[in-house]
Design a protein around this motif. Structure first.
Motif, PDB file in Angstrom:
ATOM      1  N   UNK A   1       0.851  -1.193   0.000  1.00  0.00           N
ATOM      2  CA  UNK A   1       0.000   0.000   0.000  1.00  0.00           C
ATOM      3  C   UNK A   1       0.882   1.237   0.000  1.00  0.00           C
ATOM      4  N   UNK A   2       0.292   2.383  -0.233  1.00  0.00           N
ATOM      5  CA  UNK A   2       1.068   3.618  -0.261  1.00  0.00           C
ATOM      6  C   UNK A   2       0.778   4.465   0.959  1.00  0.00           C
ATOM      7  N   UNK A   3       1.830   4.993   1.532  1.00  0.00           N
ATOM      8  CA  UNK A   3       1.691   5.845   2.703  1.00  0.00           C
ATOM      9  C   UNK A   3       2.128   7.239   2.269  1.00  0.00           C
ATOM     10  N   UNK A   4       1.295   8.220   2.550  1.00  0.00           N
ATOM     11  CA  UNK A   4       1.620   9.575   2.135  1.00  0.00           C
ATOM     12  C   UNK A   4       2.504  10.234   3.206  1.00  0.00           C
ATOM     13  N   UNK A   5       3.714  10.567   2.869  1.00  0.00           N
ATOM     14  CA  UNK A   5       4.610  11.262   3.801  1.00  0.00           C
ATOM     15  C   UNK A   5       5.421  12.283   3.017  1.00  0.00           C
ATOM     16  N   UNK A   6       5.923  13.309   3.710  1.00  0.00           N
ATOM     17  CA  UNK A   6       6.768  14.266   2.992  1.00  0.00           C
ATOM     18  C   UNK A   6       8.169  14.383   3.589  1.00  0.00           C
ATOM     19  N   UNK A   7       8.437  13.617   4.642  1.00  0.00           N
ATOM     20  CA  UNK A   7       9.791  13.561   5.197  1.00  0.00           C
ATOM     21  C   UNK A   7      10.035  12.128   5.654  1.00  0.00           C
ATOM     22  N   UNK A   8      11.222  11.628   5.379  1.00  0.00           N
ATOM     23  CA  UNK A   8      11.566  10.274   5.819  1.00  0.00           C
ATOM     24  C   UNK A   8      12.894  10.343   6.568  1.00  0.00           C
ATOM     25  N   UNK A   9      12.937   9.707   7.740  1.00  0.00           N
ATOM     26  CA  UNK A   9      14.182   9.622   8.494  1.00  0.00           C
ATOM     27  C   UNK A   9      14.547   8.143   8.612  1.00  0.00           C
ATOM     28  N   UNK A  10      15.725   7.807   8.116  1.00  0.00           N
ATOM     29  CA  UNK A  10      16.150   6.405   8.131  1.00  0.00           C
ATOM     30  C   UNK A  10      16.932   6.154   9.416  1.00  0.00           C
ATOM     31  N   UNK A  11      16.345   5.345  10.304  1.00  0.00           N
ATOM     32  CA  UNK A  11      16.959   5.098  11.617  1.00  0.00           C
ATOM     33  C   UNK A  11      17.083   3.594  11.834  1.00  0.00           C
ATOM     34  N   UNK A  12      17.696   2.924  10.859  1.00  0.00           N
ATOM     35  CA  UNK A  12      17.765   1.462  10.932  1.00  0.00           C
ATOM     36  C   UNK A  12      19.124   0.991  11.429  1.00  0.00           C
ATOM     37  N   UNK A  13      19.921   1.901  11.948  1.00  0.00           N
ATOM     38  CA  UNK A  13      21.189   1.483  12.545  1.00  0.00           C
ATOM     39  C   UNK A  13      22.381   2.186  11.944  1.00  0.00           C
ATOM     40  N   UNK A  14      23.509   2.049  12.613  1.00  0.00           N
ATOM     41  CA  UNK A  14      24.755   2.659  12.163  1.00  0.00           C
ATOM     42  C   UNK A  14      25.865   1.618  12.236  1.00  0.00           C
ATOM     43  N   UNK A  15      26.828   1.763  11.359  1.00  0.00           N
ATOM     44  CA  UNK A  15      28.000   0.894  11.412  1.00  0.00           C
ATOM     45  C   UNK A  15      29.183   1.673  11.957  1.00  0.00           C
ATOM     46  N   UNK A  16      30.319   0.994  12.133  1.00  0.00           N
ATOM     47  CA  UNK A  16      31.507   1.698  12.616  1.00  0.00           C
ATOM     48  C   UNK A  16      32.005   2.676  11.568  1.00  0.00           C
ATOM     49  N   UNK A  17      32.362   3.877  12.001  1.00  0.00           N
ATOM     50  CA  UNK A  17      32.926   4.834  11.052  1.00  0.00           C
ATOM     51  C   UNK A  17      34.292   4.328  10.593  1.00  0.00           C
ATOM     52  N   UNK A  18      34.506   4.238   9.266  1.00  0.00           N
ATOM     53  CA  UNK A  18      35.718   3.591   8.759  1.00  0.00           C
ATOM     54  C   UNK A  18      36.986   4.448   8.783  1.00  0.00           C
ATOM     55  N   UNK A  19      36.879   5.739   9.099  1.00  0.00           N
ATOM     56  CA  UNK A  19      38.049   6.624   8.969  1.00  0.00           C
ATOM     57  C   UNK A  19      39.277   6.118   9.720  1.00  0.00           C
ATOM     58  N   UNK A  20      39.129   5.753  10.974  1.00  0.00           N
ATOM     59  CA  UNK A  20      40.281   5.309  11.757  1.00  0.00           C
ATOM     60  C   UNK A  20      40.643   3.852  11.451  1.00  0.00           C
ATOM     61  N   UNK A  21      39.661   2.931  11.469  1.00  0.00           N
ATOM     62  CA  UNK A  21      40.020   1.541  11.155  1.00  0.00           C
ATOM     63  C   UNK A  21      40.800   1.395   9.848  1.00  0.00           C
ATOM     64  N   UNK A  22      40.391   2.152   8.812  1.00  0.00           N
ATOM     65  CA  UNK A  22      41.013   1.980   7.498  1.00  0.00           C
ATOM     66  C   UNK A  22      42.388   2.609   7.383  1.00  0.00           C
ATOM     67  N   UNK A  23      42.701   3.556   8.260  1.00  0.00           N
ATOM     68  CA  UNK A  23      43.977   4.252   8.102  1.00  0.00           C
ATOM     69  C   UNK A  23      45.029   3.792   9.107  1.00  0.00           C
ATOM     70  N   UNK A  24      44.684   2.799   9.923  1.00  0.00           N
ATOM     71  CA  UNK A  24      45.640   2.328  10.926  1.00  0.00           C
ATOM     72  C   UNK A  24      46.271   1.025  10.458  1.00  0.00           C
ATOM     73  N   UNK A  25      47.608   1.028  10.388  1.00  0.00           N
ATOM     74  CA  UNK A  25      48.331  -0.170   9.929  1.00  0.00           C
ATOM     75  C   UNK A  25      48.184  -1.314  10.921  1.00  0.00           C
ATOM     76  N   UNK A  26      47.963  -2.508  10.391  1.00  0.00           N
ATOM     77  CA  UNK A  26      48.027  -3.697  11.234  1.00  0.00           C
ATOM     78  C   UNK A  26      46.902  -3.846  12.237  1.00  0.00           C
ATOM     79  N   UNK A  27      45.751  -3.255  11.923  1.00  0.00           N
ATOM     80  CA  UNK A  27      44.614  -3.357  12.830  1.00  0.00           C
ATOM     81  C   UNK A  27      43.647  -4.392  12.260  1.00  0.00           C
TER      82      UNK A  27
END
Lengths: 471, 283
Positions: free
Chosen positions: A385-411
């Protein structure tokens, strides 16, 4: 013992702002116990010898002990007792899912309502904050320097513990203010930002340096912090700062936010004060929040406060499976948040200008339990069915931010990009580098992150002391 | 706090600032950006790094006054401080010896093109620079570009300087003249319509084209997803996966739509901005 105690079967209710009024303002919802109520509630505690409540607490706060002190009106003693185990009681008293932790195991709870442990914790912390916090003593300087990456609950806890042990600690925070998810994620009406900043100030009094606007992995890598900037050990507590999206068509339409964006604009950037504050946010008349956790409740309640006429939680399981804290669901319902349960969108529909105008949804029913032990939602054929909305907030979870994991040697990293760390010690695969909180476990709770910060602080201390022994 | 050390006014709306930011200057690479915030009520806005001096610990930014924050920034002078200045953010430009490359800068986009062109030339490329602006008054850094590039073509939309024509006209001429097989890559940075137009030109010739996208952002570290854009059918984050992408794969229409999300609010912010700083807001 004195005369037999009268049993009060229910918790003393938490004074709260009226639901109709509060659904339109950003002031704190739960107002906190006064002294009399706190003492009366503390007297409900049976002071049982087995202390089952403590087993339910990830940081094993001395619960019966602090409650006894509250009952005796020794509030200063009570907060000191709490702080032996918990560095951020004003935060935990507000945001911990007590019904799944300490209060779940409370002996009173077997027959009646459990003791309101969380409310008492908050009372003690607020009592102290109102009077000015005494700075705890720190050990003599060890000469070791530790970098803490990220200033969320786990980083703050780890930094505080290390500073008390005499280490020279610097926290690196990517945003312009310390506090991590406590600042950008959890709304003002649930956790006032001045409470968080008071905790941050306490940390500074311990001698912890806080460098904001410092994105580790960009201005310097973890390796460079150790090799060039002279840090002897590093704790990574960078959290779950990577938003997940549904991966359905139309998700990049205008008016679709990740919960992180929606909440960061509102909390960190104070978009609810636009145009006095520069950062804008736009909510339409009817907002759909996808997901059923605390973040989803926060977003749905925030949407109402920003002026939405209707705010809906769209969740593919039933009410029983909602992962949010019980009190948050209750507050959301009281404030008028509506629930479309056993429902999930399959497509977001946009108008000619690219703005959200609706969602194609499908109904679900619950099947057999899945790996998580919850009954697996199964789509019902032909129920679209169709639900009429004009704003959607996606709150289905978050993962680890990759900035530090990806730039650290040997982790060593896990499949989902999380850092692999020993839960007993916080040690990673890299010598001198420890990690904890959501970047290790995936999105979890404030108290678990704090527990991990504490565990790692102890291991880092041990590591540094051994290092000293060898030199 | 980050001190503004120098300020140059190129035109009433285009200004250059040299900012003391040693942490950023130490590590930044061409193609990366910073996010700044002027005061406690301020928004966070991304600006591409236009130049840097590692020894002095400075970052150069060039900005066009388009919204409240850039207008406010434009009123600040050397000696004043920017509250927050974080970077370097984003993935650096891919620099290697490709052969002959064309670097196109449109309008204020000339600024971010400059350090990339310089790095490409230092890597041994033959760098053909093309820079253009609407009119002569809006032109800046011709001298720096001439130094950075092996050869440089200049154009103005209205013909008020050097020649009349869009950068795309020059781009087309250069590719025709040198032969498409002799051009290893095109880099185009400027307003979205200009980048899109450059991509349309190079698509015909099958010349790989890199663009640097300017999307709405909040944190700039991949945390909020505000800057998401469809590239080659996949959702990418401009702040961490970019800002540079293969221009032929970018969904420019979506980018433009998303960029306009807060247009009304941006207008309101400007109208509300009735401070006494003389920046022209509130009128």
């Amino acid at each position: 013992m004195a005369e037999k105690k009268e049993i009060i079967p229910k918790k003393h209710p938490m004074p709260a702002q009226d639901p109709v009024a509060r659904a339109r303002n950003f002031n704190e919802v739960a107002l906190g116990y006064d002294e009399e109520t706190a003492v009366a509630e503390a007297r409900r505690c049976l002071q049982c010898k087995k202390e089952p409540c403590r087993q339910g607490c990830p940081v094993e706060v001395y619960i019966p002990q602090f409650i006894k002190l509250v009952a005796e009106r020794d509030f200063a003693g009570a907060i000191k007792k709490i702080k032996e185990k918990n560095a951020l009681p004003a935060v935990c008293g507000r945001v911990c899912p007590q019904e799944n932790q300490c209060e779940k195991y409370c002996t009173m709870g077997k027959k009646y309502e459990p003791v309101a442990i969380g409310r008492l914790e908050r009372f003690c912390a607020d009592w102290e904050l109102a009077r000015g916090v005494e700075t705890p003593e720190t050990a003599p300087p060890t000469g070791f320097r530790v970098a803490v990456v990220g200033s969320g609950p786990s980083g703050l806890t780890c930094a505080a513990d290390l500073a008390k042990k005499g280490h020279d600690v610097t926290i690196f925070e990517a945003l312009h203010v310390a506090g991590g998810v406590l600042m950008y994620g959890i709304p003002e009406f649930r956790l006032p930002k001045k409470v968080v900043q008071a905790e941050v100030e306490n940390l500074k009094k311990l001698g912890v340096h806080i460098e904001t606007n410092a994105v580790v992995g960009k201005f310097a890598t973890v390796d460079e912090l150790m090799e060039e900037e002279g840090f002897d050990a590093v704790y990574i507590g960078t959290g779950a700062g990577l938003p997940h999206f549904m991966g359905i068509p139309g998700e990049n339409s205008c008016g679709v936010y990740s919960a992180n964006e929606f909440l960061t604009r509102t909390n960190l950037m104070k978009a609810y004060r636009f145009p006095e504050c520069d950062t804008p946010i736009k909510v339409g008349k009817k907002v759909a929040v996808l997901g059923g956790g605390n973040v989803a409740m926060d977003a749905a309640r925030t949407a109402l406060r920003l002026g939405a006429e209707e705010s809906w939680i769209v969740y593919r399981r039933s009410e029983k499976e909602l992962p949010a804290r019980h009190e948050e669901v209750e507050h959301a319902i009281e404030e008028g948040v509506k629930f479309a349960l056993l429902t999930s969108p399959t497509e977001i529909i946009a108008d000619d200008n690219g703005w959200v105008k609706g969602m194609k949804c499908i109904k679900y029913e619950l099947g057999e339990p899945d790996a998580s032990g919850r009954r697996r939602p199964v789509p019902i054929e032909g129920s679209e069915y169709e639900m009429e909305v004009d704003t959607v907030v996606v709150a289905i979870g978050q993962g680890p931010n990759p900035l530090v994991p990806r730039t650290t040697r040997g982790l060593e990293l896990g499949k989902k990009g999380n850092i692999v760390a020993d839960p007993e010690t916080g040690a990673t695969s890299k010598s001198g580098v420890y990690a904890g909180g959501d970047v290790v476990t995936g999105a979890a709770t404030v108290i678990l992150a704090m527990g991990a910060g504490r565990v790692a602080a102890n291991s880092i201390h041990e590591y540094l002391m051994n290092k000293k022994g060898r030199n | 706090m980050f001190k503004i050390l120098e300020k140059r006014v190129f035109s009433p709306i285009i200004k250059e600032m040299v900012v003391e930011a040693p942490r950023v200057a130490k590590k930044c690479q061409p193609g990366q950006f910073v996010i700044l915030r002027l005061n406690e009520e301020g928004e966070r806005i991304p600006l591409t790094i236009a130049d840097f001096d590692r020894e002095k610990g400075t970052i150069t930014i060039v900005f066009q006054e388009v919204g409240k924050t850039t207008k406010q920034l434009g009123t600040m002078e050397a000696g004043e401080y920017i509250l927050d200045f974080v970077g370097p953010l984003g993935t650096p430009s891919h620099i290697e010896k490709f052969g002959t490359v064309i670097c196109v800068g449109g309008g204020v986009g000339v600024a971010p093109v400059f350090p990339i062109a310089r790095a490409l030339r230092e890597a041994g490329n033959h760098v053909i620079g093309i820079m253009g602006s609407r009119t002569k008054e809006l032109m800046f850094w011709e001298d720096k570009m001439r130094e950075a590039c092996t050869e440089l073509f200049v154009t103005t939309d209205d013909g008020s300087y050097v020649r009349k024509g869009f950068v795309t006209d020059v781009l087309k001429e250069v590719i025709e003249e040198r032969g498409k097989d002799n051009i290893a890559m095109v880099l185009a940075i400027g307003p979205q319509p200009m980048m899109r137009a450059c991509c349309n030109v190079t698509r015909e010739y099958g010349v790989k084209t890199i663009v640097s996208l300017n999307a709405l952002m909040v944190d700039g570290t991949g945390m909020c997803g505000c800057c998401r854009v469809t590239v080659g059918g996949k959702t990418r984050f401009v702040c961490v996966d970019g800002p540079e992408f293969d221009g032929h794969e970018v969904d420019f229409a979506e980018l433009a739509r998303r960029g306009a999300t807060f247009r009304e609010e941006e207008q309101r912010a400007m109208e509300h901005h009735t401070c006494q700083c003389g920046c022209g807001g509130g009128k």
